[in-house]
Design an enzyme around this catalytic site. Sequence first.
Site, PDB file in Angstrom:
ATOM      1  N   ASP A 279       0.731  -1.572   0.237  1.00  0.00           N
ATOM      2  CA  ASP A 279       0.500   0.013  -0.163  1.00  0.00           C
ATOM      3  C   ASP A 279       0.709   1.724   0.062  1.00  0.00           C
ATOM      4  O   ASP A 279       1.544   1.663   0.861  1.00  0.00           O
ATOM      5  CB  ASP A 279      -0.905   0.243   1.385  1.00  0.00           C
ATOM      6  CG  ASP A 279      -2.010   1.241   1.281  1.00  0.00           C
ATOM      7  OD1 ASP A 279      -2.061   2.095   0.342  1.00  0.00           O
ATOM      8  OD2 ASP A 279      -3.006   0.300   1.768  1.00  0.00           O
TER       9      ASP A 279
ATOM     10  N   CYS B 234      -6.432   4.303  -3.797  1.00  0.00           N
ATOM     11  CA  CYS B 234      -6.533   2.486  -3.323  1.00  0.00           C
ATOM     12  C   CYS B 234      -7.595   1.945  -3.636  1.00  0.00           C
ATOM     13  O   CYS B 234      -7.812   1.042  -4.524  1.00  0.00           O
ATOM     14  CB  CYS B 234      -6.377   2.479  -1.386  1.00  0.00           C
ATOM     15  SG  CYS B 234      -6.343   1.301  -1.110  1.00  0.00           S
TER      16      CYS B 234
ATOM     17  N   ARG C 188      -7.639  -0.829  -6.471  1.00  0.00           N
ATOM     18  CA  ARG C 188      -7.652  -2.190  -5.752  1.00  0.00           C
ATOM     19  C   ARG C 188      -9.000  -3.121  -6.737  1.00  0.00           C
ATOM     20  O   ARG C 188      -9.618  -3.966  -6.650  1.00  0.00           O
ATOM     21  CB  ARG C 188      -7.510  -2.834  -4.332  1.00  0.00           C
ATOM     22  CG  ARG C 188      -7.018  -2.139  -3.606  1.00  0.00           C
ATOM     23  CD  ARG C 188      -7.534  -2.119  -2.415  1.00  0.00           C
ATOM     24  NE  ARG C 188      -5.698  -1.232  -1.619  1.00  0.00           N
ATOM     25  CZ  ARG C 188      -4.580  -2.302  -0.913  1.00  0.00           C
ATOM     26  NH1 ARG C 188      -5.241  -3.667  -1.031  1.00  0.00           N
ATOM     27  NH2 ARG C 188      -3.680  -1.570  -0.413  1.00  0.00           N
TER      28      ARG C 188
ATOM     29  N   HIS D 272     -10.333  -3.040   1.450  1.00  0.00           N
ATOM     30  CA  HIS D 272     -10.844  -1.315   1.174  1.00  0.00           C
ATOM     31  C   HIS D 272     -11.614  -0.891   0.331  1.00  0.00           C
ATOM     32  O   HIS D 272     -11.651  -0.783  -0.915  1.00  0.00           O
ATOM     33  CB  HIS D 272      -9.829  -0.118   1.174  1.00  0.00           C
ATOM     34  CG  HIS D 272      -9.922   0.422   1.104  1.00  0.00           C
ATOM     35  ND1 HIS D 272      -8.937   2.349   1.177  1.00  0.00           N
ATOM     36  CD2 HIS D 272     -11.060   1.030   1.731  1.00  0.00           C
ATOM     37  CE1 HIS D 272      -9.435   3.037   1.223  1.00  0.00           C
ATOM     38  NE2 HIS D 272     -10.562   2.731   1.595  1.00  0.00           N
TER      39      HIS D 272
ATOM     40  N   SER E  90      -8.210   1.634   4.958  1.00  0.00           N
ATOM     41  CA  SER E  90      -7.027   2.515   5.239  1.00  0.00           C
ATOM     42  C   SER E  90      -6.558   1.899   6.797  1.00  0.00           C
ATOM     43  O   SER E  90      -7.750   2.016   7.520  1.00  0.00           O
ATOM     44  CB  SER E  90      -6.573   3.512   4.528  1.00  0.00           C
ATOM     45  OG  SER E  90      -6.994   3.472   3.416  1.00  0.00           O
TER      46      SER E  90
ATOM     47  N   ASP F 121       0.052  -0.858  -5.225  1.00  0.00           N
ATOM     48  CA  ASP F 121      -1.598   0.242  -5.432  1.00  0.00           C
ATOM     49  C   ASP F 121      -1.519   0.816  -5.979  1.00  0.00           C
ATOM     50  O   ASP F 121      -2.653   1.315  -6.653  1.00  0.00           O
ATOM     51  CB  ASP F 121      -2.353  -0.727  -4.083  1.00  0.00           C
ATOM     52  CG  ASP F 121      -2.317   0.605  -3.308  1.00  0.00           C
ATOM     53  OD1 ASP F 121      -1.105   0.971  -3.140  1.00  0.00           O
ATOM     54  OD2 ASP F 121      -2.880   1.020  -2.712  1.00  0.00           O
ATOM     55  N   ASN F 122      -0.784   1.606  -5.951  1.00  0.00           N
ATOM     56  CA  ASN F 122      -0.191   3.408  -6.532  1.00  0.00           C
ATOM     57  C   ASN F 122       0.903   3.849  -6.486  1.00  0.00           C
ATOM     58  O   ASN F 122       1.559   3.161  -5.644  1.00  0.00           O
ATOM     59  CB  ASN F 122      -1.730   4.006  -6.221  1.00  0.00           C
ATOM     60  CG  ASN F 122      -2.160   4.365  -4.468  1.00  0.00           C
ATOM     61  OD1 ASN F 122      -2.689   3.568  -4.068  1.00  0.00           O
ATOM     62  ND2 ASN F 122      -1.365   4.623  -3.930  1.00  0.00           N
TER      63      ASN F 122
ATOM     64  N   LYS G 235       1.408   9.379  -5.794  1.00  0.00           N
ATOM     65  CA  LYS G 235      -0.558   8.844  -5.169  1.00  0.00           C
ATOM     66  C   LYS G 235      -1.439   9.759  -5.374  1.00  0.00           C
ATOM     67  O   LYS G 235      -1.061  10.945  -4.706  1.00  0.00           O
ATOM     68  CB  LYS G 235      -0.830   8.549  -3.899  1.00  0.00           C
ATOM     69  CG  LYS G 235      -1.516   8.201  -3.255  1.00  0.00           C
ATOM     70  CD  LYS G 235      -1.819   7.825  -1.897  1.00  0.00           C
ATOM     71  CE  LYS G 235      -3.160   7.449  -0.804  1.00  0.00           C
ATOM     72  NZ  LYS G 235      -2.837   7.040   0.340  1.00  0.00           N
TER      73      LYS G 235
END
Length: 467
Positions: A41, A81, A85, A140, A163, A288-289, A309
């Site tokens: 993450d 996020c 996902r 999430h 988160s 994820d980013n 991000k």
Amino acid sequence: MKRIFINTWMLLVLGMGGVWRATAQQANSEQQPNFILIFTDDQGYGDLGTYGNPTIRTPHIDQLAAEGQKWTNFYVAANVCTPSRAGLLTGRLPIRSGMQGEKRRVLFPDSKGGLPLSEQTIARVLKQKKYRTGIVGKWHLGSRPEFLPTKHGFDYYYGIPYSNDMDRVDSVPYQQAITQPKNEYFQVPLLRNEEIIERPAIQNTLTERYTKEAIGFITKNKGEPFFLYLAHSMPHVPLFANEKFKGKSARGIYGDVIEEIDWSVGQIIETLKKQGLDKNTYVVFVTDNGPWKIFKELGGSSGPLYGAKGNSYEGGVRVPAIFWGPGQVRPGQVTAIGSTLDILSTFAALAGVDLPQDRVYDGYNLSNVLRDSHAKGPRDEMFYYHASQLVAVRKGPFKLLLYGNSEWAYPDKLVRLDAPKLFNLNEDISESNDIAAQYPDVVQALQNLAEEHRRGIKPVVSQLDLL
């Protein structure tokens, strides 16, 4: 006579050996492969040793890359996020499932929406071949009971529903809670399946406990095909370091957290080898980013990439990605374009599962590249979204940027550029040299591609904006 007998005997033995090898190969080809997807993450492109970080030690992940494939042009489905996902698990751009929002970029504890049950996740698809499916870590994609992992094809769930900076105690200012974190500042629940077993979650030991749960899942299901989604809560802030790793990294607490995740990867690979599963298991490591740069030393690094991000510069959406599978994944560095959107199609193909044909997928089957790291990849384009706005498009080496925001991004406003910017990412990885004026034909072609793509998007209700 004796020589003839010996030759005949040798031919018989060799023939039997050939039959055995053929039978063994057939049995191996019929055996369903296992899949482990490790997802971190807010970890940046430049936060691993194998991707050039000079201070964070990641020997286990580096070894994974050396023995497998390191992808250098790999993208997530979104720059934050929740939508990222959603794209990972469904193989569809978040805008197709309503997993993007204008008022809210991600889901919160009070959100009423979540990943629609009509969506086909990796877990649900693999259940068609009787896979055992588990998620350990951060979800999430909806914290209400109807949206939990157990409703989306997962047999087992152990982790937090959103988160680790959410459910903050109101009396503690956000900046203080992030920079001087304590477990009691965040009332984040830890769930097993649909039951809360700890609140607040003791975050200092989450990575260690996730690892133990993951090992337990592997060991328990070693006799049948399985899919494990190990989604680490960190290095998303607040950063909680395990006492075993605290103060060990030259990169500070951020490095401590990454080095524990690296330890976790090592434990997973060691377990596979001990259980004799390594030759029949694909392991994918991805994030994820991009890094959350506004938190400075508490955030990560995008390495040579511009952005972070929350924006659609390369630093916000291009991520480290490693595919490992001894005897199945041909080692090497892969420069072909890939995406988390492709993982569903790839796993389905490797498992021999046909995807439902009642919807549009945005992913490609990458299995030919896994078998040959020099093969031409099936993906030649990428569409970059900021919530529901298409902000950039890439085809081949060329990326056309239509909107911009600050390098440090999230949270930040999107601004439409007066004129589109064009970059050749093969020659200008940091997006520093706008060549739009030199290639008007490429600009027009990419504008046409963007318009064609927009026409294929059907509006759906935003799940993130349901309050």
